[in-house]
Design a protein around this motif. Sequence first.
Motif, PDB file in Angstrom:
ATOM      1  N   PRO A 297      27.018  33.933  31.459  1.00  0.00           N
ATOM      2  CA  PRO A 297      28.107  34.302  32.368  1.00  0.00           C
ATOM      3  C   PRO A 297      28.687  35.675  32.072  1.00  0.00           C
ATOM      4  CG  PRO A 297      28.933  32.860  30.641  1.00  0.00           C
ATOM      5  CD  PRO A 297      27.556  33.325  30.243  1.00  0.00           C
TER       6      PRO A 297
ATOM      7  N   GLY B 282      31.329  36.966  34.311  1.00  0.00           N
ATOM      8  CA  GLY B 282      32.578  36.212  34.286  1.00  0.00           C
ATOM      9  C   GLY B 282      33.417  36.470  33.056  1.00  0.00           C
TER      10      GLY B 282
ATOM     11  N   ASP C 179      26.314  35.141  40.499  1.00  0.00           N
ATOM     12  CA  ASP C 179      27.435  34.792  39.633  1.00  0.00           C
ATOM     13  C   ASP C 179      28.680  34.621  40.498  1.00  0.00           C
ATOM     14  OD1 ASP C 179      28.967  34.297  37.487  1.00  0.00           O
ATOM     15  OD2 ASP C 179      29.157  36.363  36.846  1.00  0.00           O
TER      16      ASP C 179
ATOM     17  N   ARG D   1      31.769  33.123  40.163  1.00  0.00           N
ATOM     18  CA  ARG D   1      32.909  32.521  39.479  1.00  0.00           C
ATOM     19  C   ARG D   1      34.161  33.337  39.763  1.00  0.00           C
ATOM     20  NH1 ARG D   1      28.704  31.879  35.990  1.00  0.00           N
ATOM     21  NH2 ARG D   1      28.340  29.772  35.240  1.00  0.00           N
TER      22      ARG D   1
ATOM     23  N   GLU E 161      38.675  28.454  35.828  1.00  0.00           N
ATOM     24  CA  GLU E 161      37.469  29.091  36.348  1.00  0.00           C
ATOM     25  C   GLU E 161      36.869  28.214  37.445  1.00  0.00           C
ATOM     26  OE1 GLU E 161      34.442  31.489  33.885  1.00  0.00           O
ATOM     27  OE2 GLU E 161      33.466  29.570  34.248  1.00  0.00           O
TER      28      GLU E 161
ATOM     29  N   THR F  82      33.657  27.645  40.062  1.00  0.00           N
ATOM     30  CA  THR F  82      32.300  28.014  40.481  1.00  0.00           C
ATOM     31  C   THR F  82      32.280  27.927  41.997  1.00  0.00           C
ATOM     32  OG1 THR F  82      31.458  27.056  38.455  1.00  0.00           O
ATOM     33  CG2 THR F  82      29.844  27.522  40.163  1.00  0.00           C
TER      34      THR F  82
END
Lengths: 140, 386
Positions: A19, A22, B66, B68, B76, B78
């Motif tokens: 990630p 993120g 990605d 998020r 967080e 998704t």
Amino acid sequence: MKSRTVFGSIVMMLVLALPANGQLQKYFSDAAKKVKATENASEKRIILNESFQAVSKALDKVQSFALIPENDRVGIDRFKATLREKQDELAGLNGFARVSDEQLNAFSDYVVQDTEQAEAVITISLVTLLLIIIVILLLT
Amino acid sequence: MQDSHGRSVGDAAHPMLFMSISFAAFTLLLTSCSVDIPLRPEAQGEGEGGQATSSSIVCIIHGDGDYRYHDADGNEVTADEEALAKAKRVAERNPQAEVFIFHQKPRRHFLFIFPRRDGEFYYYRNGQLIANDLYWRGQGQSHFAPEVELRRRFPGTNQSGKATIFLYFGHEIPESDGVRYDASYPERTFAVHDLARGLGGFMPDSARFDLLVLSTCFGGTPHTIGALAPFARTIIASPGNLHLSYFDFHSLERLDLGLADGDVPAFAGRFAQRSFDRLTRDLQTDVSVAVYDADRVQKFLLSVQYMYDRTLTSLTTHSYTAESERCDCADLPAFVLPTMTEGVDIFYRPARFGRSKGKQNHSGWECWRERDERSAGSQSTETIPR
């Protein structure tokens, strides 16, 4: 000792690799949580400022690596510019009205949301992003 | 008991047993990749047990990236999983609709070697899940070929008299180039014209969707709306940033009530208003949701098409992000035409912070302009238009 460092680096990279995008958001999100957790406006400003400075330092550091591609350097430059604007707005510099004490929680959310949305236009590669995250972790 | 070599039979049986169990487990694992639900009898057609449906929804969730983000509580999210949950909820709460959901997932491998199927399909009718299947989405040149094929497996999909809705959730769709849109298939391109072609596949015979909802960033550009207009009568999109799961989908539940009058444009307005209300409650960044009447915007699109496409070509030749930035088309004098507002209903609120916080209106059209590096961090909010 050296093998432990190498092992640690590999583990860190594996943990971060999935990630990576993120992680930067998470860094600001964690800062926003801290901002909301404290009642003191001065402390809120310090938390926000320190988060901007840590990321800016990490960006400077990564940008100085010789192997960083030109496209990523451009992306880093733009990201640094947006961080600088947020710092200016927090402090009321360069023509920005200072963020009032009552608005600091909302401003911390703005930082998270703007960073998430900025990813669409900032074309920093995953590897460079990963380096930035690692440097942030090492610096903080 | 021993064999002729002096080993116990039990010893010899162990490798065999181990291999058998491994084989069985492997087979089980492979088959577990598939979650085929046998088609129910009513899936064969509306006239053979299934109730009639008054609306048909096709939903594509591009989850190969990605996706998020963090909500205001720091959780967080998704985004594609959330979008899927919302789509399923819409499907379950529509007793008079058929809903096709395609979840495009990242490509994964079992034991780093064996590719696993990377698309999942759900078919609901009358609020019931009729079929659920995994599929390969990476085959063929067309991005939606597997989805269109799955859609055609269901004969009870005569569109006449039904309200037809297409929902797309994903990253900003590039207006040209489109390389690396799919994280799992970086060599494939996906741009606005690919989506348009896909829409054509879902609606053969030049039919148009009644409503197209584009839940992506920067969908409200002259090029994007122009490319999609031949395939939809009404389009909801954002000229600005928009996470793929940000639109509020409660309006799509109970379409038998919400669309009872058959007035899709009015329904689109309510949908946009509700999404706007939710977004302005949750976001500190700017919020823009626009409803485009695909026919009425044509005059404006025809007037600006040449200019806009020339800008796109120039951006592709140089560097998209290094030298250019997004802006409201109304900030570019050449785009400010009497027809600019025709056929567009825009719900807009500026960001609560940042340089654009003083901007009170948005035309509903997003353009490109050359980046002015001198503006960064050195001037007041009043002097820098966005």
